[in-house]
Motif scaffolding. Sequence first.
Motif, PDB file in Angstrom:
ATOM      1  N   ARG A  91       0.839  -1.205   0.000  1.00 17.33           N
ATOM      2  CA  ARG A  91       0.000   0.000   0.000  1.00 17.33           C
ATOM      3  C   ARG A  91       0.867   1.245   0.000  1.00 17.33           C
ATOM      4  NH1 ARG A  91      -5.787   1.419   2.506  1.00 17.33           N
ATOM      5  NH2 ARG A  91      -5.741   3.635   1.965  1.00 17.33           N
ATOM      6  N   PHE A  92       0.571   2.136  -0.945  1.00 14.00           N
ATOM      7  CA  PHE A  92       1.268   3.409  -1.042  1.00 14.00           C
ATOM      8  C   PHE A  92       0.286   4.579  -1.094  1.00 14.00           C
ATOM      9  CE2 PHE A  92       0.501   1.818  -5.305  1.00 14.00           C
ATOM     10  CZ  PHE A  92      -0.103   2.898  -5.912  1.00 14.00           C
ATOM     11  N   TRP A  93      -1.000   4.281  -1.264  1.00 15.56           N
ATOM     12  CA  TRP A  93      -1.991   5.323  -1.529  1.00 15.56           C
ATOM     13  C   TRP A  93      -2.706   5.738  -0.245  1.00 15.56           C
ATOM     14  CZ3 TRP A  93      -2.123   0.263  -2.992  1.00 15.56           C
ATOM     15  CH2 TRP A  93      -3.108  -0.543  -2.395  1.00 15.56           C
TER      16      TRP A  93
END
Length: 243
Positions: free
Chosen positions: A8-10
Amino acid sequence: MSAWTAKRFWKDVSVVEQDGSFAVQLDARAVKTPAKAPLTVPTRAMADAIAEEWRAVDKAVNPNVMPFTRSANAAIDKVAVQFDEVANLLAAYGGSDLLCYRAEGPDALVQRQCDAWDQLLDWAQDTYGVRLAVTTGIMPVAQDETMLNVLTAPLFKATPFELVAFHDLIAMSGSLVLALCVTQRRLVPQSAWDLSRIDEDWQIEKWGADDDAAQVIEIKRSAFLHAARFYEMSDTARQGRIG
């Protein structure tokens, strides 16, 4: 941007309309399928369900807990590119439909099958003008080819998204008729699943349940119910283009 195997980066997940279809964006970057195709779906309801799965991602993407995303990917990457092959594969179930194969005994099981399944074959006849032949035991019964073409026509008229749903509805139940009963709202999905389990449930009543087998059954039941929901979300006539 494909985030199917990413961590997850968002921060934000949103749904946007694009030329009558709907896409999911992660921080304004469009999600793509594993084959790098745009992940665009036919209804907002489906897009919202997919978006919720992406919002629920904690550290890394796990396809096993993202059934709506996984089904949409299958529709775009697999079914859309080999539609006729998939439809023909599913159509073959019509020639060996579960509802047409009855037990030779005991009498109570035979009656249970008749009470449950005859009315569904009646419905198929009333709805499609098709009367499937019934047999007992395991010997195959030949079905009229013209009638089968009528009964299987909805598969070839489906969208790739609907056909993905049809796949599990048919494969998990062993019955094209039961799948049609669900998609045409003749049966609620749980009832259709229960009706597909008459033989197995009879054996469980007689011999008891096996824990490992019960886990497999539950996995299949969940897949069947998900397929019914996915079909409902795929139907633009029912959902509307914006809802």
